[in-house]
Design an enzyme around this catalytic site. Structure first.
Site, PDB file in Angstrom:
ATOM      1  N   GLY A  10       0.820  -1.216   0.000  1.00  0.00           N
ATOM      2  CA  GLY A  10       0.000   0.000   0.000  1.00  0.00           C
ATOM      3  C   GLY A  10       0.846   1.254   0.000  1.00  0.00           C
ATOM      4  O   GLY A  10       0.632   2.171   0.794  1.00  0.00           O
ATOM      5  N   ASN A  85       1.460  -2.393   5.367  1.00  0.00           N
ATOM      6  CA  ASN A  85       0.763  -1.118   5.556  1.00  0.00           C
ATOM      7  C   ASN A  85      -0.593  -1.055   4.836  1.00  0.00           C
ATOM      8  O   ASN A  85      -1.457  -0.280   5.234  1.00  0.00           O
ATOM      9  CB  ASN A  85       1.680   0.010   5.053  1.00  0.00           C
ATOM     10  CG  ASN A  85       0.965   1.323   4.890  1.00  0.00           C
ATOM     11  OD1 ASN A  85       0.705   2.015   5.878  1.00  0.00           O
ATOM     12  ND2 ASN A  85       0.581   1.658   3.657  1.00  0.00           N
ATOM     13  N   SER A 137      -3.581   0.152  14.493  1.00  0.00           N
ATOM     14  CA  SER A 137      -4.307   1.411  14.705  1.00  0.00           C
ATOM     15  C   SER A 137      -4.675   1.489  16.181  1.00  0.00           C
ATOM     16  O   SER A 137      -4.885   0.440  16.819  1.00  0.00           O
ATOM     17  CB  SER A 137      -5.588   1.426  13.868  1.00  0.00           C
ATOM     18  OG  SER A 137      -6.449   2.463  14.300  1.00  0.00           O
ATOM     19  N   TYR A 150     -13.161  -2.785  11.215  1.00  0.00           N
ATOM     20  CA  TYR A 150     -11.794  -2.236  11.245  1.00  0.00           C
ATOM     21  C   TYR A 150     -11.117  -2.528  12.590  1.00  0.00           C
ATOM     22  O   TYR A 150      -9.963  -2.947  12.639  1.00  0.00           O
ATOM     23  CB  TYR A 150     -11.883  -0.729  10.984  1.00  0.00           C
ATOM     24  CG  TYR A 150     -10.558  -0.030  10.819  1.00  0.00           C
ATOM     25  CD1 TYR A 150      -9.815  -0.174   9.647  1.00  0.00           C
ATOM     26  CD2 TYR A 150     -10.056   0.809  11.816  1.00  0.00           C
ATOM     27  CE1 TYR A 150      -8.605   0.488   9.490  1.00  0.00           C
ATOM     28  CE2 TYR A 150      -8.856   1.472  11.661  1.00  0.00           C
ATOM     29  CZ  TYR A 150      -8.134   1.316  10.487  1.00  0.00           C
ATOM     30  OH  TYR A 150      -6.934   1.972  10.329  1.00  0.00           O
ATOM     31  N   LYS A 154      -7.704  -4.716  13.105  1.00  0.00           N
ATOM     32  CA  LYS A 154      -6.473  -4.150  13.668  1.00  0.00           C
ATOM     33  C   LYS A 154      -6.130  -4.794  15.020  1.00  0.00           C
ATOM     34  O   LYS A 154      -4.954  -4.956  15.350  1.00  0.00           O
ATOM     35  CB  LYS A 154      -6.594  -2.632  13.806  1.00  0.00           C
ATOM     36  CG  LYS A 154      -6.701  -1.904  12.460  1.00  0.00           C
ATOM     37  CD  LYS A 154      -5.504  -2.145  11.559  1.00  0.00           C
ATOM     38  CE  LYS A 154      -5.548  -1.327  10.295  1.00  0.00           C
ATOM     39  NZ  LYS A 154      -4.382  -1.528   9.423  1.00  0.00           N
ATOM     40  N   ILE A 183      -4.173  10.309  11.404  1.00  0.00           N
ATOM     41  CA  ILE A 183      -3.089  10.830  10.560  1.00  0.00           C
ATOM     42  C   ILE A 183      -3.719  11.451   9.310  1.00  0.00           C
ATOM     43  O   ILE A 183      -4.694  10.914   8.764  1.00  0.00           O
ATOM     44  CB  ILE A 183      -2.118   9.683  10.151  1.00  0.00           C
ATOM     45  CG1 ILE A 183      -1.650   8.882  11.389  1.00  0.00           C
ATOM     46  CG2 ILE A 183      -0.928  10.219   9.364  1.00  0.00           C
ATOM     47  CD1 ILE A 183      -0.925   9.679  12.464  1.00  0.00           C
TER      48      ILE A 183
END
Ligand code: NAP
Length: 242
Positions: A10, A85, A137, A150, A154, A183
């Site tokens: 990625g 990533n 994350s 998600y 993670k 971010i």
């Protein structure tokens, strides 16, 4: 002597792009991307001088990952660093989340990381050295409403990091995770102003992080300066989670 080789999944934009640029000062880079070839080509042109390369591969597809590792090995004869990533979000509230939204996120974020680790481990075990950095994350540590898929992916990446670190440490391979907070990338650009303001109020430093602030921590975890660190999760979030 040829330089060490680093694969970044990625790497066509966002955090992966910054990692590719930062590591290109010391490593030959293999940039992986899924869809955005032009964007990947632009990043490739901005890397520091070196023998760099880009490969299209969907990390959720195990055969494609195996082919990617074989291609890198044929070209460079080694893989010293893998930064897992590549990742996506498909946010929805629990009761509205479709099976597809759940599975897509697990398949890319968690299984994609697993595929890359599994196929590079064979190579690194023969070399008796290697560094694997997985992008987790803070959501994998604390959870977040609207992100059950998600958060599960993670959280899984964090647990997998520790399990793999224990398996691979005797072979000289370090496996760690970085857990970013908010971010500034395309992923967070999708958030509404209200969500962004709420997020900022929960961050001690009162700002989103920059991609370079993640890349510098990844650089440390890939370097010999972190040789006695494995199975750890480094949170990089401006003091959001303490
Ligand atoms: P981004 O800007 O949305 O970029 C995602 C990258 O992943 C792109 O290069 C994309 O390639 C690639 N990708 C997507 N699906 C893929 C697949 N199936 N196979 C291979 N590559 C794939 O994301 P980001 O914000 O830089 O995030 C990077 C990582 O950090 C992710 O794992 C994310 O979960 C994590 N993270 C981000 C934040 C944040 O605030 N941004 C916070 C915590 C964790 P294409 O361009 O070719 O589609």
């Amino acid at each position: 002597m040829s330089r060490k080789v680093a694969l970044i999944t990625g790497a066509s934009r966002g955090i992966g792009e910054a990692i590719a640029k930062t590591l290109s000062q010391d490593y030959d880079i293999v940039m992986n991307y899924a869809n955005r070839k032009e964007s990947a080509q632009q990043v490739l042109q901005q890397l520091a001088d070196g023998n760099h390369h880009m490969i299209q591969c969907d990390v959720s597809n195990e055969q494609q990952v195996k082919d990617m590792m074989d291609e890198i090995l044929a070209k460079y004869g080694r893989i010293d660093v893998v930064v897992n990533n590549a990742g996506i979000t498909k946010d929805n509230l629990l009761l509205r989340m479709s099976e597809e939204e759940f599975e897509d996120v697990i398949d890319i974020n968690l299984k994609g990381t697993y595929h890359c680790i599994r196929h590079v481990a064979k190579i690194m075990m023969k070399q008796r050295s290697g560094k694997i950095v997985n992008m987790a994350s803070v959501v994998g540590l604390c959870g977040n409403a609207g992100q059950v898929n998600y958060a599960a992916s993670k959280g899984g990446v964090i647990a997998m990091t520790k399990a793999v670190a224990k398996e691979l440490a005797p072979r000289g391979i370090c496996v760690n995770a970085v857990a970013p907070g908010f971010i500034e990338t395309e992923m967070t650009a999708q958030l509404s102003d209200t969500v962004k303001q709420t997020a900022i109020s929960s961050i001690a430093m009162k700002r989103f992080g920059k991609v370079e602030e993640i890349a510098n921590v990844v650089k440390f975890l890939c370097s010999d300066d972190s040789n006695y660190i494995t199975g750890q999760v480094i949170t990089v979030d401006g003091g959001m989670v303490m």
